[in-house]
Design a protein around this motif. Structure first.
Motif, mmCIF file in Angstrom:
data_model
loop_
_atom_site.group_PDB
_atom_site.id
_atom_site.type_symbol
_atom_site.label_atom_id
_atom_site.label_comp_id
_atom_site.label_asym_id
_atom_site.label_seq_id
_atom_site.Cartn_x
_atom_site.Cartn_y
_atom_site.Cartn_z
ATOM 1 N N ASN A 1 -10.046 -5.104 3.291
ATOM 2 C CA ASN A 1 -9.411 -5.563 2.051
ATOM 3 C C ASN A 1 -10.082 -4.990 0.810
ATOM 4 O O ASN A 1 -10.181 -5.647 -0.229
ATOM 5 C CB ASN A 1 -9.398 -7.094 1.985
ATOM 6 C CG ASN A 1 -8.402 -7.631 0.983
ATOM 7 O OD1 ASN A 1 -7.359 -7.027 0.753
ATOM 8 N ND2 ASN A 1 -8.722 -8.761 0.374
ATOM 9 N N THR B 1 -2.389 -1.429 -3.372
ATOM 10 C CA THR B 1 -3.375 -0.344 -3.363
ATOM 11 C C THR B 1 -2.582 0.949 -3.288
ATOM 12 O O THR B 1 -1.694 1.088 -2.447
ATOM 13 C CB THR B 1 -4.327 -0.425 -2.169
ATOM 14 O OG1 THR B 1 -5.054 -1.650 -2.217
ATOM 15 C CG2 THR B 1 -5.313 0.739 -2.187
ATOM 16 N N VAL C 1 -3.052 4.855 -2.579
ATOM 17 C CA VAL C 1 -4.008 5.799 -2.000
ATOM 18 C C VAL C 1 -3.569 7.213 -2.352
ATOM 19 O O VAL C 1 -2.434 7.611 -2.084
ATOM 20 C CB VAL C 1 -4.078 5.628 -0.471
ATOM 21 C CG1 VAL C 1 -5.049 6.647 0.136
ATOM 22 C CG2 VAL C 1 -4.511 4.207 -0.123
ATOM 23 N N ILE D 1 -6.929 3.913 5.158
ATOM 24 C CA ILE D 1 -6.016 2.812 4.848
ATOM 25 C C ILE D 1 -6.249 1.641 5.800
ATOM 26 O O ILE D 1 -6.342 0.480 5.374
ATOM 27 C CB ILE D 1 -4.554 3.283 4.924
ATOM 28 C CG1 ILE D 1 -4.265 4.316 3.829
ATOM 29 C CG2 ILE D 1 -3.593 2.094 4.789
ATOM 30 C CD1 ILE D 1 -2.915 4.994 3.962
ATOM 31 N N CYS E 1 -8.721 -0.436 3.465
ATOM 32 C CA CYS E 1 -7.741 -1.164 2.648
ATOM 33 C C CYS E 1 -7.169 -2.377 3.363
ATOM 34 O O CYS E 1 -6.916 -3.410 2.730
ATOM 35 C CB CYS E 1 -6.613 -0.226 2.231
ATOM 36 S SG CYS E 1 -7.170 1.223 1.312
ATOM 37 N N ILE F 1 0.855 -1.179 0.000
ATOM 38 C CA ILE F 1 0.000 0.000 0.000
ATOM 39 C C ILE F 1 0.896 1.235 0.000
ATOM 40 O O ILE F 1 1.773 1.370 0.842
ATOM 41 C CB ILE F 1 -0.934 0.031 1.223
ATOM 42 C CG1 ILE F 1 -1.838 -1.201 1.231
ATOM 43 C CG2 ILE F 1 -1.775 1.308 1.227
ATOM 44 C CD1 ILE F 1 -2.741 -1.306 2.449
ATOM 45 N N PHE G 1 -10.470 -2.133 -2.356
ATOM 46 C CA PHE G 1 -9.632 -1.492 -3.352
ATOM 47 C C PHE G 1 -8.376 -2.290 -3.709
ATOM 48 O O PHE G 1 -7.273 -1.733 -3.778
ATOM 49 C CB PHE G 1 -9.235 -0.074 -2.893
ATOM 50 C CG PHE G 1 -10.417 0.831 -2.694
ATOM 51 C CD1 PHE G 1 -11.065 1.392 -3.779
ATOM 52 C CD2 PHE G 1 -10.886 1.087 -1.416
ATOM 53 C CE1 PHE G 1 -12.171 2.234 -3.581
ATOM 54 C CE2 PHE G 1 -11.986 1.906 -1.221
ATOM 55 C CZ PHE G 1 -12.627 2.489 -2.298
#
Length: 220
Positions: free
Chosen positions: A209, A165, A167, A201, A205, A115, A211
């Motif tokens: 879980n 992911t 962000v 996040i 995310c 991420i 995106f």
């Protein structure tokens, strides 16, 4: 769940660590810090955190930090002195490249999710559809260099073939945690606090879980 964080000593990364260890989910958090003695986490928080002394520019230090992780959060970025003197700009590209290389070399069969904290106006949003019209000159003038580096990092993550992911927050502030924000592909807005980005996040995310292999924007 084991979570490794690069860039946990300040800003969004720090807020993420604070919220993660305070949450109801049982997180095993490992962070990388150049100077562990300068970390301002409380003694109680430090009992919940594994600290690796090292530098994101050093591949061995990064490998030690992310070993066995389910999630690797890259919240690296430059410290800006004034408007035109970015410091440590190379750490974002180098540190994230180390993460990607280490995962491909050692855990290609069971990779953690990467991420990254990027920014609106980066990547396929370069056309500014997630940046308000009145802010576009500001982005072009003052964020050109940081965004150039974030663009390189985003491309490397997407081309790696690893789960990710990315962000993309609007202009970051030091505001309070509100839990009231908009986050989705192409969301357009002016600002958002680092605390709320960290909350998104963590909750959306990591815990839920959401995106996977996507690049959501977040703003108020």
């Amino acid at each position: 769940m084991r979570v490794a964080v690069l860039g946990a000593s300040r800003n969004t990364g720090r807020s993420f660590v604070e919220q993660a260890i305070a949450s109801e989910t049982d997180f095993d958090v490992t962070i990388l810090a150049r100077n562990p003695d300068s970390l301002n986490f409380t003694p109680a928080e430090m009992e919940r955190i594994t600290v690796v002394k090292g530098d994101a520019l050093n591949k061995e230090d990064v490998a030690h930090t992310i070993e066995g992780s389910d999630i690797v959060l890259c919240s690296l970025g430059a410290k800006i002195n004034g408007l035109s003197k970015p410091q440590d700009m190379g750490i974002e590209e180098t540190g994230t490249t180390h993460v990607l290389d280490i995962i491909k070399e050692t855990r290609a069969d069971n990779p953690p999710r990467v991420i990254m904290v990027s920014s609106t106006g980066v990547g396929e949003t370069n056309g500014n559809y997630d940046v308000p019209y009145v802010l576009r000159p500001l982005y072009s003038l003052f964020l050109k260099t940081p965004h150039k580096h974030k663009t390189v990092v985003e491309a490397a993550i997407k081309e790696s073939g690893l789960p990710y992911t990315i962000v993309r927050p609007a202009i970051l502030t030091s505001g309070e945690l509100t839990k009231k924000y908009r986050a989705d592909i192409g969301v357009c807005g002016y600002t958002v606090s680092r605390n709320d980005v960290a909350h998104f996040i963590l909750e959306q995310c990591v815990v839920k879980n959401n995106f996977p292999n996507a690049s959501p924007s977040i703003a108020y």
